[in-house]
Write an enzyme that holds these catalytic residues in place. Structure first.
Site, PDB file in Angstrom:
ATOM      1  N   PRO A  84      -8.294   6.575  35.198  1.00  0.00           N
ATOM      2  CA  PRO A  84      -9.584   4.906  34.974  1.00  0.00           C
ATOM      3  C   PRO A  84      -8.986   3.605  35.687  1.00  0.00           C
ATOM      4  O   PRO A  84     -10.331   3.210  36.154  1.00  0.00           O
ATOM      5  CB  PRO A  84      -9.834   4.479  33.769  1.00  0.00           C
ATOM      6  CG  PRO A  84      -9.112   5.922  33.025  1.00  0.00           C
ATOM      7  CD  PRO A  84      -7.713   6.335  34.165  1.00  0.00           C
ATOM      8  N   TYR A  85      -8.441   2.841  34.859  1.00  0.00           N
ATOM      9  CA  TYR A  85      -8.034   1.222  34.646  1.00  0.00           C
ATOM     10  C   TYR A  85      -7.568   0.937  36.090  1.00  0.00           C
ATOM     11  O   TYR A  85      -8.324   0.666  36.743  1.00  0.00           O
ATOM     12  CB  TYR A  85      -6.936   0.845  33.929  1.00  0.00           C
ATOM     13  CG  TYR A  85      -6.370  -0.386  34.185  1.00  0.00           C
ATOM     14  CD1 TYR A  85      -7.459  -1.670  34.077  1.00  0.00           C
ATOM     15  CD2 TYR A  85      -5.468  -1.113  34.844  1.00  0.00           C
ATOM     16  CE1 TYR A  85      -6.619  -2.625  33.778  1.00  0.00           C
ATOM     17  CE2 TYR A  85      -4.758  -2.031  35.237  1.00  0.00           C
ATOM     18  CZ  TYR A  85      -5.201  -2.981  34.639  1.00  0.00           C
ATOM     19  OH  TYR A  85      -4.847  -4.455  34.942  1.00  0.00           O
TER      20      TYR A  85
END
Length: 255
Positions: free
Chosen positions: A162-163
């Site tokens: 996600p990052y």
């Protein structure tokens, strides 16, 4: 302060800046550096009230002008609230630094909760989109946009899907802003730090990992928030007027 970190002059005198996530780590370094260069800075924080107050106190002791605003960027109207605060405080905007990111526990793709993935992207990417949209409409001509990304968009690691995805997306949003806003003299650039010595880094990595990261750099150390802040200050100033749509990898030579 070491002599080689002392800013020369007040190159941002009369400029106003908004910095997201300015109470700790790299964000705090950016706030303090922009203030030392003469900018008036508004920054947000989510829960770190004591840390935000400490930033304000330290800046004020050196004659800087700064305001901290508690705005949780996970809230749907966060960008709008931050913009309203900036308008009320400054009446305009010259510098926007998109620094904040959502913290999460690294998780393999196979085990990643889709709702967490959506939350990280919705927070990190959507907030940057809305702030860029505001800048496109309201930023004064000749303004500066700086987005903080990460080395992990080109040198990825397990568990950070996600990052890395959100950071890759905001890089692309920034490049589009550079194309669209250049006619007004507004530049838009990305700064991608490597391993930087912050509470977050030390809280999520064992000592041996930090030592390994330091040795990967030709400079044989971790980055400091001031190392990244100095690059941001350069991009925010007049001397960087011919740089736009660039990704400056402030990594100490890694990647």
């Amino acid at each position: 302060m070491p002599e080689d970190q002392t800013p020369q002059g007040r190159s941002l005198e009369g400029k106003t800046a908004v910095v997201t996530g300015g109470s700790r780590g790299i964000g705090r370094g950016i706030v303090e550096r922009l203030c030392r260069d003469g900018a008036h800075v508004l920054f947000n924080y989510a829960t770190s009230h004591a840390a935000a107050e400490d930033v304000v106190r330290c800046v004020a002791e050196h004659g800087g002008k700064v305001r901290a605003v508690q705005v949780d960027l996970t809230e749907p109207d966060a960008a709008d609230r931050l913009v309203r605060e900036a308008e009320a405080e400054f009446g305009g905007l010259d510098i926007l630094v998109n620094n904040a990111a959502t913290a999460f526990v690294p998780t393999p793709l196979a085990d990643l909760d889709p709702d967490l993935f959506d939350k990280v992207l919705a927070t990190d990417m959507r907030t940057v989109f809305l702030l860029l949209q505001y800048a496109a409409r309201q930023m004064r001509d000749g303004g500066r946009i700086i987005t903080i990304s990460t080395l992990n968009t080109v040198r990825s690691a397990p568990g950070i899907a996600p990052y890395a995805a959100s950071k890759g997306a905001i890089e692309q949003l920034t490049y589009v802003a550079a194309r669209e806003l250049g006619i007004r003299g507004i530049t838009a650039n990305v700064v991608s730090p490597g391993a930087t010595d912050t509470d977050l880094l030390r809280g999520t990595n064992p000592p041996e990992a930090l030592e390994m990261a330091a040795q990967m750099s030709p400079l044989a150390r971790l980055g400091e928030p001031s190392d990244v802040a100095d690059v941001v200050a350069f991009l925010a100033g007049h001397d960087a007027r011919w740089l736009t749509g660039q990704n400056i990898r402030a990594t100490g030579g890694i990647g």
